[in-house]
Scaffold this motif. Sequence first.
Motif, short mmCIF file in Angstrom:
data_model
loop_
_atom_site.label_atom_id
_atom_site.label_comp_id
_atom_site.label_asym_id
_atom_site.label_seq_id
_atom_site.Cartn_x
_atom_site.Cartn_y
_atom_site.Cartn_z
N ARG B 75 -25.41 -7.68 -9.91
CA ARG B 75 -25.22 -6.29 -10.31
C ARG B 75 -25.70 -5.42 -9.16
NH1 ARG B 75 -24.67 -3.75 -15.49
NH2 ARG B 75 -25.88 -1.83 -15.50
N ALA B 76 -24.90 -4.47 -8.73
CA ALA B 76 -25.31 -3.61 -7.62
C ALA B 76 -24.99 -2.17 -7.96
CB ALA B 76 -24.60 -4.02 -6.34
N SER B 77 -25.92 -1.29 -7.64
CA SER B 77 -25.64 0.12 -7.90
C SER B 77 -25.34 0.82 -6.58
CB SER B 77 -26.83 0.77 -8.60
OG SER B 77 -27.97 0.72 -7.78
N ILE B 78 -24.43 1.77 -6.65
CA ILE B 78 -24.15 2.63 -5.49
C ILE B 78 -25.00 3.88 -5.72
CG2 ILE B 78 -22.37 3.80 -4.16
CD1 ILE B 78 -21.72 0.86 -4.48
N ASN B 79 -25.98 4.10 -4.82
CA ASN B 79 -26.87 5.25 -4.97
C ASN B 79 -26.56 6.28 -3.90
OD1 ASN B 79 -27.95 2.95 -6.23
ND2 ASN B 79 -29.99 3.86 -6.25
N SER B 80 -26.75 7.53 -4.24
CA SER B 80 -26.56 8.56 -3.22
C SER B 80 -27.72 8.51 -2.24
CB SER B 80 -26.51 9.94 -3.88
OG SER B 80 -26.33 10.92 -2.87
N PRO B 81 -27.45 8.37 -0.93
CA PRO B 81 -28.54 8.27 0.04
C PRO B 81 -29.19 9.62 0.33
CG PRO B 81 -26.43 8.13 1.15
CD PRO B 81 -26.13 8.24 -0.32
N MET B 82 -28.56 10.71 -0.19
CA MET B 82 -29.12 12.04 0.08
C MET B 82 -28.68 12.98 -1.03
SD MET B 82 -26.24 11.42 2.19
CE MET B 82 -24.56 11.81 1.79
N LYS B 119 -20.85 -5.44 -2.38
CA LYS B 119 -20.42 -6.78 -2.79
C LYS B 119 -19.08 -6.69 -3.51
CE LYS B 119 -22.56 -8.27 -6.61
NZ LYS B 119 -21.67 -8.11 -7.74
N PRO B 120 -18.38 -7.82 -3.60
CA PRO B 120 -17.17 -7.82 -4.40
C PRO B 120 -17.54 -7.82 -5.88
CG PRO B 120 -17.53 -10.00 -3.43
CD PRO B 120 -18.63 -9.12 -2.95
N GLY B 121 -16.70 -7.28 -6.73
CA GLY B 121 -17.03 -7.26 -8.16
C GLY B 121 -16.13 -6.29 -8.90
N LYS B 122 -16.63 -5.86 -10.05
CA LYS B 122 -15.85 -5.00 -10.92
C LYS B 122 -16.66 -3.74 -11.21
CE LYS B 122 -13.32 -5.73 -15.25
NZ LYS B 122 -13.14 -6.73 -16.32
N VAL B 123 -16.01 -2.61 -11.25
CA VAL B 123 -16.70 -1.35 -11.57
C VAL B 123 -17.01 -1.35 -13.06
CG1 VAL B 123 -16.51 1.15 -11.59
CG2 VAL B 123 -15.46 -0.16 -9.73
N VAL B 124 -18.30 -1.40 -13.41
CA VAL B 124 -18.65 -1.46 -14.83
C VAL B 124 -19.18 -0.13 -15.36
CG1 VAL B 124 -19.07 -3.94 -14.83
CG2 VAL B 124 -20.95 -2.38 -14.29
N GLU B 125 -19.55 0.76 -14.45
CA GLU B 125 -20.08 2.03 -14.91
C GLU B 125 -19.84 3.11 -13.86
OE1 GLU B 125 -24.26 3.55 -16.73
OE2 GLU B 125 -24.03 1.39 -16.57
N ILE B 126 -19.39 4.28 -14.24
CA ILE B 126 -19.29 5.43 -13.33
C ILE B 126 -20.12 6.54 -13.97
CG2 ILE B 126 -17.78 7.13 -12.25
CD1 ILE B 126 -15.54 5.09 -12.28
N ARG B 127 -21.21 6.90 -13.32
CA ARG B 127 -22.16 7.82 -13.97
C ARG B 127 -21.99 9.27 -13.56
NH1 ARG B 127 -28.04 4.86 -14.25
NH2 ARG B 127 -27.32 2.90 -15.17
N VAL B 128 -21.06 9.55 -12.62
CA VAL B 128 -20.89 10.93 -12.15
C VAL B 128 -19.42 11.32 -12.20
CG1 VAL B 128 -22.92 11.05 -10.65
CG2 VAL B 128 -20.79 10.05 -9.78
N GLY B 137 -30.95 9.21 -4.14
CA GLY B 137 -31.30 8.04 -4.91
C GLY B 137 -30.59 7.95 -6.25
N ALA B 138 -29.86 8.98 -6.62
CA ALA B 138 -29.18 8.97 -7.92
C ALA B 138 -28.18 7.83 -7.99
CB ALA B 138 -28.47 10.30 -8.15
#
Lengths: 518, 144
Positions: B75-82, B119-128, B137-138
């Motif tokens: 499981r990997a999250s895409i976080n805003s770096p700024m 990583k390869p995978g499936k989009v399971v959540e879009i929070r924005v 960090g969001a």
Amino acid sequence: MPNTSRYNRTRVFQKVLVANRGEIALRVIRTLREMGITSVAVYSDADRASLHVRKADEAAHLGPSPSSESYLRIDKIIAAAQRHGAQAIHPGYGFLSENADFAQACEDAGIVFIGPSARSIRLMGSKTGARQVAKDGGAPIVPGTEQGLTSPDEALEFARSAGFPVMLKAVAGGGGKGMRRVDREEDLRSLFESASSEAARSFGDGRVYVEKLIENARHIEIQVFGDHHGNMVHLGERECSVQRRHQKVIEESPSPLAARIPGLRERMGEAAIKAARAAGYFNAGTVEFLADNDGNFYFLEMNTRLQVEHPVTEMVTGLDLVRMQLDVAAGGVLPIRQEDVVLRGAAIECRIYAEDPANNFFPSPGRISQLAEPSGPGVRLDSGVFEGWTVPMEYDPMLAKLITWAGNREHAIDRMVRALGEYHVGGIRANLALFPMILNSPGFRAGDLDTGFLDRFLKSGIDFHPSPPDGHAEIAVLVCGAAILGCSLLSAGNNPTSQRVSGTSSNWLTIGRAEALR
Amino acid sequence: MKPTILINGAPVTPLRDADHAPIADGLHSVLANGTSYEVRVNGSTITVNGHAFETEIQDPRRWSRRSASHGSQGRASINSPMPGKVVRILVELHQEVEAGQGIVVVEAMKMQNELKSPKPGKVVEIRVSENDGVAAGAVLVIIQ
């Protein structure tokens, strides 16, 4: 009143508004202070606590943080100037500095715009228009078509006579949009269509023209300066070939190429003056050229304002360009003739940005929790930030410009590397680590530069996290332990100041080692 | 239980003999074997003469300077770096993505930055949503 200087001011400003923010606003305010002129800063919500507001004599609030509601609002800036009684406005660079409507609005309001006329700004504002002006004035231009093309056939005809590669460019272009490099005849039609449709989408104008592509070109620009009495000089060149995504990263004067080819500076200077004169230019301006290693050069465009990198010219000429701008705008005669301009030594500038070079150059706005600034021999720092300042996300990420000067280029580079080592920005990421790697690379040291230099360098797999020298990790663990113990002592209610007495070796470190780290 | 300090992920034996002077908040001078070091402490980062080290303190009772977990395996999250604004979301919910594929575009300081899937995978959540303001960090998108 007796005229004691060589300046022949017909008017002297008592108060000048600076329509900008950050380091350039502060840099202009400093010269105003030196000249005894009252300065008026302008600011948005995000910049209330900024350095340029604090260092100015007066300040006017413009509005909310987005530039479109503050630093780009011509009406609010003119109103602020009138409210404060400023006789002139210095636009700095960026924002409204090359906006002909702003220059015109100043004039209409009876306020002096410190820069060229609205007409000169308009003439040099369009890429094809500027090419035409420069060509008419007798400056060499990159071979190409001056007008937008109606069909790819016209581009093909040109490319066959001039030879490939060629570059297709949007007439209304900027920022690399609507630009296509064409290497082969068979690709030209499809690239023409894609350049044209991208230009139409980006600028609402699909017109495209074609130029010969100058390979391995250097970006060398000439600083020109004119007064309202027909006098114009050039102040030598700046080499700005170290660029990333068409943004300058390191600039220097003299150019290593001009130092190598006798007479190049003089020829480029004359061409720049011709181009500027053709636009009826006065005040400070910069004529940009592409140059090849044989010393051929071609007019690229003219920037009708003070440049970001003007300090390197100030360092090698000993002049204050902002002071000269103010004198010329007040109707004064240019205080120097061409033969008075002597370049001495070498100067180099690094643009310090809030971005992380180790992480794809992501911008890094936020609070600066620690700041240590370089100083010492030959160092000039034009900075707009301070410890505790929150770098806003709304504006350009430039924090400061670090400039070093020395008797020759090698020495100036050594000084820059030394000064960068004294520089520390904590709390946010800055691009400080990028520069020593570039400055110490053999290509840069040899002065073998072109506009593709930095892209190649970054692709060559540089390591932003080189292994530290022996012994450093042991120091880190030691201080980390001390920091832990320091914190636990503080939380136990001890007086924090007694733990932080400057200059005395403390024994809590020893305790820390004994207690915490075994 | 004694805390252990990890430097760049590995334990390091501290020096036995060193002279230390705290200079200011987050700034220390150390003299060791005749060599002078300037040391800065900023959160979990310690910089010694310009060389940065990531520190981690392992002590379950008191200290957790840095949480090393990057989410559970797979499981990997895409976080805003700024801090910035979401200008485009390039994927849809349940979409399969590859490593390095662009997921979200965040704008800050006049620059648009494409955040890529680690990583390869499936989009399971879009929070924005597009045009949302986001903090550093969001969590924006989660890939599984």
